[in-house]
Motif scaffolding. Structure first.
Motif, PDB file in Angstrom:
ATOM      1  N   PHE A 198      -1.720  11.763  -3.369  1.00 20.67           N
ATOM      2  CA  PHE A 198      -1.978  10.978  -2.150  1.00 20.67           C
ATOM      3  C   PHE A 198      -2.283  11.913  -0.969  1.00 20.67           C
ATOM      4  O   PHE A 198      -3.267  11.724  -0.235  1.00 20.67           O
ATOM      5  CB  PHE A 198      -0.736  10.124  -1.862  1.00 20.67           C
ATOM      6  CG  PHE A 198      -0.793   9.362  -0.571  1.00 20.67           C
ATOM      7  CD1 PHE A 198      -1.357   8.101  -0.528  1.00 20.67           C
ATOM      8  CD2 PHE A 198      -0.278   9.908   0.604  1.00 20.67           C
ATOM      9  CE1 PHE A 198      -1.410   7.390   0.669  1.00 20.67           C
ATOM     10  CE2 PHE A 198      -0.332   9.210   1.796  1.00 20.67           C
ATOM     11  CZ  PHE A 198      -0.899   7.947   1.832  1.00 20.67           C
ATOM     12  N   ARG A 249       0.844  -1.199   0.000  1.00 23.30           N
ATOM     13  CA  ARG A 249       0.000   0.000   0.000  1.00 23.30           C
ATOM     14  C   ARG A 249       0.877   1.246   0.000  1.00 23.30           C
ATOM     15  O   ARG A 249       1.914   1.292   0.663  1.00 23.30           O
ATOM     16  CB  ARG A 249      -0.910  -0.015   1.218  1.00 23.30           C
ATOM     17  CG  ARG A 249      -1.938  -1.130   1.089  1.00 23.30           C
ATOM     18  CD  ARG A 249      -3.011  -1.053   2.093  1.00 23.30           C
ATOM     19  NE  ARG A 249      -2.659  -0.254   3.260  1.00 23.30           N
ATOM     20  CZ  ARG A 249      -3.481  -0.042   4.267  1.00 23.30           C
ATOM     21  NH1 ARG A 249      -4.681  -0.550   4.251  1.00 23.30           N
ATOM     22  NH2 ARG A 249      -3.106   0.676   5.311  1.00 23.30           N
ATOM     23  N   SER A 256       0.271   4.019   1.370  1.00 23.38           N
ATOM     24  CA  SER A 256       0.336   4.635   2.703  1.00 23.38           C
ATOM     25  C   SER A 256       1.506   4.031   3.499  1.00 23.38           C
ATOM     26  O   SER A 256       2.228   4.769   4.175  1.00 23.38           O
ATOM     27  CB  SER A 256      -0.987   4.450   3.450  1.00 23.38           C
ATOM     28  OG  SER A 256      -1.356   3.097   3.455  1.00 23.38           O
ATOM     29  N   SER A 308      -7.535  14.949  -4.966  1.00 23.90           N
ATOM     30  CA  SER A 308      -6.529  14.036  -5.530  1.00 23.90           C
ATOM     31  C   SER A 308      -6.524  14.105  -7.054  1.00 23.90           C
ATOM     32  O   SER A 308      -5.522  13.802  -7.685  1.00 23.90           O
ATOM     33  CB  SER A 308      -6.805  12.595  -5.081  1.00 23.90           C
ATOM     34  OG  SER A 308      -8.029  12.134  -5.646  1.00 23.90           O
ATOM     35  N   SER A 320      -6.024   3.464  -8.755  1.00 21.76           N
ATOM     36  CA  SER A 320      -5.826   3.170  -7.332  1.00 21.76           C
ATOM     37  C   SER A 320      -6.791   3.980  -6.468  1.00 21.76           C
ATOM     38  O   SER A 320      -7.167   5.103  -6.819  1.00 21.76           O
ATOM     39  CB  SER A 320      -4.376   3.549  -6.975  1.00 21.76           C
ATOM     40  OG  SER A 320      -4.228   3.749  -5.592  1.00 21.76           O
ATOM     41  N   ASP A 321      -7.163   3.391  -5.325  1.00 21.03           N
ATOM     42  CA  ASP A 321      -7.995   4.126  -4.360  1.00 21.03           C
ATOM     43  C   ASP A 321      -7.171   5.180  -3.617  1.00 21.03           C
ATOM     44  O   ASP A 321      -7.726   6.093  -3.011  1.00 21.03           O
ATOM     45  CB  ASP A 321      -8.570   3.159  -3.313  1.00 21.03           C
ATOM     46  CG  ASP A 321      -9.678   2.292  -3.892  1.00 21.03           C
ATOM     47  OD1 ASP A 321     -10.219   2.650  -4.960  1.00 21.03           O
ATOM     48  OD2 ASP A 321      -9.993   1.260  -3.274  1.00 21.03           O
ATOM     49  N   GLU A 322      -5.852   5.026  -3.644  1.00 22.64           N
ATOM     50  CA  GLU A 322      -5.007   5.910  -2.818  1.00 22.64           C
ATOM     51  C   GLU A 322      -4.563   7.185  -3.538  1.00 22.64           C
ATOM     52  O   GLU A 322      -4.251   8.178  -2.893  1.00 22.64           O
ATOM     53  CB  GLU A 322      -3.764   5.149  -2.344  1.00 22.64           C
ATOM     54  CG  GLU A 322      -4.100   4.013  -1.400  1.00 22.64           C
ATOM     55  CD  GLU A 322      -2.846   3.419  -0.809  1.00 22.64           C
ATOM     56  OE1 GLU A 322      -2.260   2.523  -1.441  1.00 22.64           O
ATOM     57  OE2 GLU A 322      -2.427   3.870   0.277  1.00 22.64           O
ATOM     58  N   MET A 375     -10.896   6.743   1.448  1.00 25.14           N
ATOM     59  CA  MET A 375     -10.846   5.978   0.194  1.00 25.14           C
ATOM     60  C   MET A 375     -12.252   5.975  -0.389  1.00 25.14           C
ATOM     61  O   MET A 375     -13.240   5.872   0.349  1.00 25.14           O
ATOM     62  CB  MET A 375     -10.435   4.542   0.463  1.00 25.14           C
ATOM     63  CG  MET A 375      -9.189   4.450   1.292  1.00 25.14           C
ATOM     64  SD  MET A 375      -7.773   4.231   0.287  1.00 25.14           S
ATOM     65  CE  MET A 375      -7.094   2.879   1.201  1.00 25.14           C
ATOM     66  N   ARG A 406      -5.586  13.909  -1.354  1.00 24.02           N
ATOM     67  CA  ARG A 406      -6.737  13.051  -1.064  1.00 24.02           C
ATOM     68  C   ARG A 406      -7.099  13.071   0.413  1.00 24.02           C
ATOM     69  O   ARG A 406      -8.277  13.040   0.791  1.00 24.02           O
ATOM     70  CB  ARG A 406      -6.402  11.616  -1.488  1.00 24.02           C
ATOM     71  CG  ARG A 406      -7.550  10.665  -1.312  1.00 24.02           C
ATOM     72  CD  ARG A 406      -7.083   9.218  -1.350  1.00 24.02           C
ATOM     73  NE  ARG A 406      -7.000   8.644  -0.038  1.00 24.02           N
ATOM     74  CZ  ARG A 406      -5.962   7.980   0.456  1.00 24.02           C
ATOM     75  NH1 ARG A 406      -4.871   7.789  -0.269  1.00 24.02           N
ATOM     76  NH2 ARG A 406      -5.998   7.498   1.675  1.00 24.02           N
TER      77      ARG A 406
END
Ligand code: PMV
Length: 366
Positions: A163, A3, A5, A173, A193-195, A48, A166
């Motif tokens: 990132f 990930r 993060s 984002s 990507s969700d990130e 997310m 977001r």
């Protein structure tokens, strides 16, 4: 899969104040707002999205943010908006800086003097959190680059900025890129990507966005409250499935310059967003008579002229008219003649697809 993060948290731990190349400096970015064509509505975990979204960056509606930074034993954050101190924005910015500190721990050793201003009026139906948070995230990445010499690569820089943006506001984002952007994992969109958001590689289609202000008043229900109502929304699963389908259809339509599909998807998305608000528990509606009058006019004009103009809506009653650049002249005439009468004091903002953020201040040789 690793990930982002975890990666950024780990990387952040290695950015220690002892390694800083510099003690003080200034950075500034201009960053645009964006208009979503497939809407982000509902979130999980650490900001997310429950579904992918697609937008394009605007050119005239932006925030300019400058940050003066300096190493100090007594770190403080001072925030001003257009030169005047703003405590309410200040506390939001302070909370945001606290939130991103796990990825940028060196911020704890800095004093920050932040000044921000918007090119567009407050409550104009333009997402100021998208431009404001993306501009600030770009500044924070510039500070990291200044202090440690990291993020030299433009793609890596924008990815981290997306990132961080977001975490301030999901839609922010998507403001980091020129043209179209996608945020949220979709198996049919490589690399999504969700990130973080990413740019769509299709450049052919150039769109305009004329924003028709029907009501510039404060919204009675915030977007955050709306996102929360999606947690137990009766149509949640159907909405998620629809957004995945729309993302695929829309990205295909952008690639193929298929305006017929684009118009259908964009209008369905706009009405679904407001349909979801109305069918939440408790339900609420943000549209007014003027919004509906404009929607009727758009549909009539499209049918009569064959020009692929469509409407979209953010979480408010102002209408975004989306249409191709090459129909600007005929569309402008119709807007003046038929639509301005439905706007509050005839107000509208002429905008269009933009080139993404631009650096406006930096330490050292300009
Ligand atoms: O980024 P937020 O939390 O302000 O949410 C934005 C939601 C919409 O503007 C309605 C849709 C979108 O995708 O921008």
């Amino acid at each position: 899969m690793i990930r982002l993060s975890d990666l950024y948290r780990e990387h952040g731990r290695r950015l220690t104040p002892g390694d800083m190349d510099l003690q003080a400096g200034i950075t500034g970015w201009r960053s645009p707002s964006n208009i979503a064509l497939v809407k982000y509505w509902g979130k999980v975990g650490e900001q997310m999205p429950i579904n992918p979204s697609v937008s394009f960056s605007l050119s005239e509606s932006y925030t300019e943010t400058t940050v003066e930074f300096g190493v100090t034993d007594d770190p403080r954050i001072v925030f001003s908006f257009g030169g005047s101190l703003s405590e309410s924005f200040g506390s939001r910015v302070e909370a945001y800086i606290g939130r991103v500190s796990e990825y940028l721990p060196f911020l704890g050793a800095l004093s920050l003097r932040i000044d921000s201003s918007n090119s567009f009026p407050h409550s104009a139906g333009i997402a100021s959190s998208a431009s404001a948070m993306s501009a600030l995230a770009m500044c924070l990445c510039s500070i990291e680059r200044n202090l440690f010499g990291t993020l030299q690569d433009d793609t890596a820089f924008k990815r981290k900025a997306s990132f961080l943006a977001r975490l301030g506001s999901g839609s922010a984002s998507r403001s980091l890129f020129p043209g179209f952007a996608v945020w949220g994992h979709h198996p049919g969109v490589p690399g999504s990507s969700d990130e973080v958001a990413q740019p769509l590689p299709f450049r052919g289609l150039r769109l305009r966005d004329t924003i028709l202000i029907t009501d510039s008043g404060e919204k009675p229900v915030s977007s955050s409250a709306g996102h929360r109502l999606m947690e137990r929304h009766p149509y949640r699963e159907a909405r998620i499935a629809q957004a995945f389908d729309h993302t695929l259809k829309l990205t295909g339509a952008i690639r193929d310059r298929d305006m017929h599909t684009l118009v259908r998807v964009v209008e369905q998305e706009a009405l679904t967003l407001h349909g979801l608000m109305m069918s939440s528990d408790p339900g609420y509606g943000l549209l007014n008579d003027r919004t509906w009058a404009i929607i009727r006019e758009v549909r009539r004009f499209r049918e009569q002229s064959g020009i692929p103009v469509c409407f979209t809506l953010d979480a408010g009653p102002n209408v975004h008219l989306v249409y191709p650049d090459d129909h600007q002249a005929e569309t402008a005439e119709w807007i003046d003649e038929r639509l301005l009468q439905h706007c509050e004091e005839g107000r509208r903002i002429d905008d269009g697809m933009g080139r993404g953020p631009e650096e406006i201040r930096k330490t050292g040789p300009q």
